[in-house]
Scaffold this active site. Structure first.
Site, PDB file in Angstrom:
ATOM      1  N   ASP A 174       0.929  -1.261   0.177  1.00 43.46           N
ATOM      2  CA  ASP A 174      -0.220  -0.102  -0.008  1.00 43.46           C
ATOM      3  C   ASP A 174       0.764   1.333   0.224  1.00 43.46           C
ATOM      4  OD1 ASP A 174      -2.375  -1.414  -0.087  1.00 43.46           O
ATOM      5  OD2 ASP A 174      -2.528  -1.262   2.130  1.00 43.46           O
ATOM      6  N   ARG A 230       0.016   5.126  17.099  1.00 43.90           N
ATOM      7  CA  ARG A 230      -0.627   6.065  15.973  1.00 43.90           C
ATOM      8  C   ARG A 230      -0.208   7.356  16.441  1.00 43.90           C
ATOM      9  NH1 ARG A 230       0.307   2.420  12.069  1.00 43.90           N
ATOM     10  NH2 ARG A 230      -1.284   0.995  11.710  1.00 43.90           N
ATOM     11  N   ASP A 268      -7.431   3.670  12.588  1.00 41.91           N
ATOM     12  CA  ASP A 268      -6.179   4.240  12.289  1.00 41.91           C
ATOM     13  C   ASP A 268      -6.090   5.348  11.530  1.00 41.91           C
ATOM     14  OD1 ASP A 268      -4.739   2.340  13.706  1.00 41.91           O
ATOM     15  OD2 ASP A 268      -4.375   0.942  12.028  1.00 41.91           O
ATOM     16  N   SER A 312      -3.852  -8.744   7.620  1.00 45.52           N
ATOM     17  CA  SER A 312      -3.303  -7.690   7.703  1.00 45.52           C
ATOM     18  C   SER A 312      -2.665  -7.433   8.979  1.00 45.52           C
ATOM     19  CB  SER A 312      -4.444  -6.361   7.358  1.00 45.52           C
ATOM     20  OG  SER A 312      -3.999  -5.214   8.097  1.00 45.52           O
TER      21      SER A 312
HETATM   22  N1  ARG Z   1      -8.081  -3.171  15.596  1.00 44.23           N
HETATM   23  C1  ARG Z   1      -6.970  -2.657  15.786  1.00 44.23           C
HETATM   24  C2  ARG Z   1      -7.046  -1.122  16.603  1.00 44.23           C
HETATM   25  O1  ARG Z   1      -7.911  -0.435  15.826  1.00 44.23           O
HETATM   26  C3  ARG Z   1      -5.743  -3.111  15.233  1.00 44.23           C
HETATM   27  C4  ARG Z   1      -5.678  -2.432  13.857  1.00 44.23           C
HETATM   28  C5  ARG Z   1      -4.655  -2.863  13.338  1.00 44.23           C
HETATM   29  N2  ARG Z   1      -4.183  -2.521  12.105  1.00 44.23           N
HETATM   30  C6  ARG Z   1      -3.850  -3.302  11.003  1.00 44.23           C
HETATM   31  N3  ARG Z   1      -3.737  -2.769   9.859  1.00 44.23           N
HETATM   32  N4  ARG Z   1      -3.934  -4.487  11.199  1.00 44.23           N
HETATM   33  O2  ARG Z   1      -6.294  -0.673  17.165  1.00 44.23           O
END
Ligand code: ARG
Length: 406
Positions: free
Chosen positions: A13, A93, A122, A174
């Site tokens: 990506d 993040r 995110d 992912s």
């Molecule tokens: N659902 C989790 C969160 O919002 C993990 C997100 C992880 N991102 C990923 N691209 N796998 O913190």
């Protein structure tokens, strides 16, 4: 637009993003990667970004800052989203947002671009973070805007544009990883009735085949923060890496949950967080020993609130800061030692010690051999008055019923 700072990981990506942004905005691209302790290869990443079309690639070692300014705060606040998820991605993040803003301001860039989708949390965490730290900064989220409908179309574009990518088999999951844990989603996991396939787990061993010998761990805390492991490891990065490695071997920290996302959907997530699971449990154990009852109970509510704020992308908010002031005040005496044992996915507490312990054996004892300080007579009067309101209510109801019946 002349210059765009891109949050770059080197995956498909963000690689496609570098090229796509350069073409579509005719802008100079600065690729920024934050090292939060993810296992993915950092070697050769700069060169790869340049070959993809970036004019500059910056890798920032953020591990120490991540632990001291983010992980330890989440730990002190007992921050577990919906009771279980230690928030690895969610605390990473805001730090990345801050690093991107720092670079963008230094580079005099016009915008920051990230590779998050429109369905996830995110994007919220990045954008709310950037908006707060640099209110005038433009944000671009190509994955929400671009023409590619799926991974295959991105791969076609990458091949056509000579973007260096490592296409092996279809990547089934992912994955986001840092020192505080791994998050795995997509693929077979999306069917909530599917048992998690073995290959979804990245850093933990199935407890069923983990060692038959348990292992002991000793953790020393000072004001809510781990300062020493097994009497020898003091470096925070090493403490967390050691725990991830050793506890991972014993199958500690696997989490399979359905969670509520910020954007209103429920999703199925798999997490692996060996170090975070142990540290939260040990920290909580110490709090049970040193915090008074009211503080301990109230802190459970605050912990939950802090976890929600972190999850919802509100790390840089006034409310988060004021709650953290409370949390910090409670940590003054969270100093001491916890010994625990890891065995087939379980953590057993072996011992708890603190100079600030409020536990008094002479008050708690039922033994005939120990002098008992507890005033048993006083309990009688206490219970009488403590239960008085309820006794009164019952008596009044009883009387009313009798009058109605008469
Ligand atoms: N659902 C989790 C969160 O919002 C993990 C997100 C992880 N991102 C990923 N691209 N796998 O913190």
């Amino acid at each position: 637009m002349k210059k765009i700072v891109v949050a770059y990981s080197g995956g498909l990506d963000t690689s496609v993003m570098v090229k796509w942004l350069k073409e579509n905005y005719e802008a100079e691209i600065v690729a920024v990667t934050g090292d939060l302790g993810q296992k993915s290869e950092m070697v050769g990443l700069e060169e790869k970004a340049i070959r993809t079309g970036a004019s500059k690639a910056i890798i920032l070692d953020l591990k120490k800052e991540f632990i001291e300014q983010y992980i330890w705060k989440a730990l002190k606040a007992g921050a577990l989203y919906e009771g279980v998820y230690p928030l690895a991605t969610a605390i990473g993040r805001p730090l990345l947002a801050k690093a991107l803003v720092d670079v963008a301001l230094l580079e005099n860039a016009d915008a920051i671009a990230h590779g998050c989708t429109g369905k996830g949390n995110d994007q919220v965490r990045f954008e709310v973070g950037i908006n707060t730290l640099a209110p005038d900064m433009k944000i671009i989220a190509p994955l929400r805007d671009w023409e590619f409908k799926n991974r295959d179309e991105e791969i076609d574009y990458a091949i056509e544009q000579n973007i260096p990518i490592s296409i092996t088999k279809e990547k089934p999951y992912s994955i986001d990883e840092n020192l505080w844990g791994v998050a795995v989603e997509c693929g077979e996991l999306e069917d909530m009735n599917n048992v998690v396939p073995a290959d979804a787990y990245q850093i933990t061993v199935d407890p069923k085949i983990s060692p038959d010998q348990s292992v002991k761990i000793k953790l020393e805390f000072e004001k809510g923060i781990p300062v020493c492991l097994n009497d020898e490891i003091e470096d925070p990065v090493e403490i967390i890496e050691y725990l991830n490695r050793h506890a991972g071997l014993h199958g500690i920290g696997r989490i399979d949950m359905i969670e509520n996302r910020v954007v209103g959907i429920k999703s199925r997530e798999i997490y692996e967080a060996p170090a975070a699971t142990i540290l939260h449990q040990a920290h909580n154990e110490l709090e049970k020993l040193v915090l008074d009852k009211d503080t301990f109970r109230f802190k459970q509510d605050v912990n939950n609130k802090v976890a929600n704020l972190i999850y919802d992308g509100l790390w840089f908010s006034p409310f988060f800061n004021s709650l953290m002031s409370f949390v910090d005040a409670t940590q003054e005496k969270v100093t001491g030692e916890i010994e625990l044992e890891l065995y087939k996915g379980n953590i057993n507490i072996l011992s708890r010690k603190s100079d600030y312990s409020l536990y008094q054996k002479e008050l708690a004892t039922y033994s005939a051999e120990i002098e008992d300080f507890f005033d048993h007579k006083a309990a009688e009067g206490f219970v009488k008055l403590y239960g008085l309101p309820y006794k009164t209510i019952s008596q009044i109801h009883h009387l009313q019923k009798e009058e109605e019946a008469a």
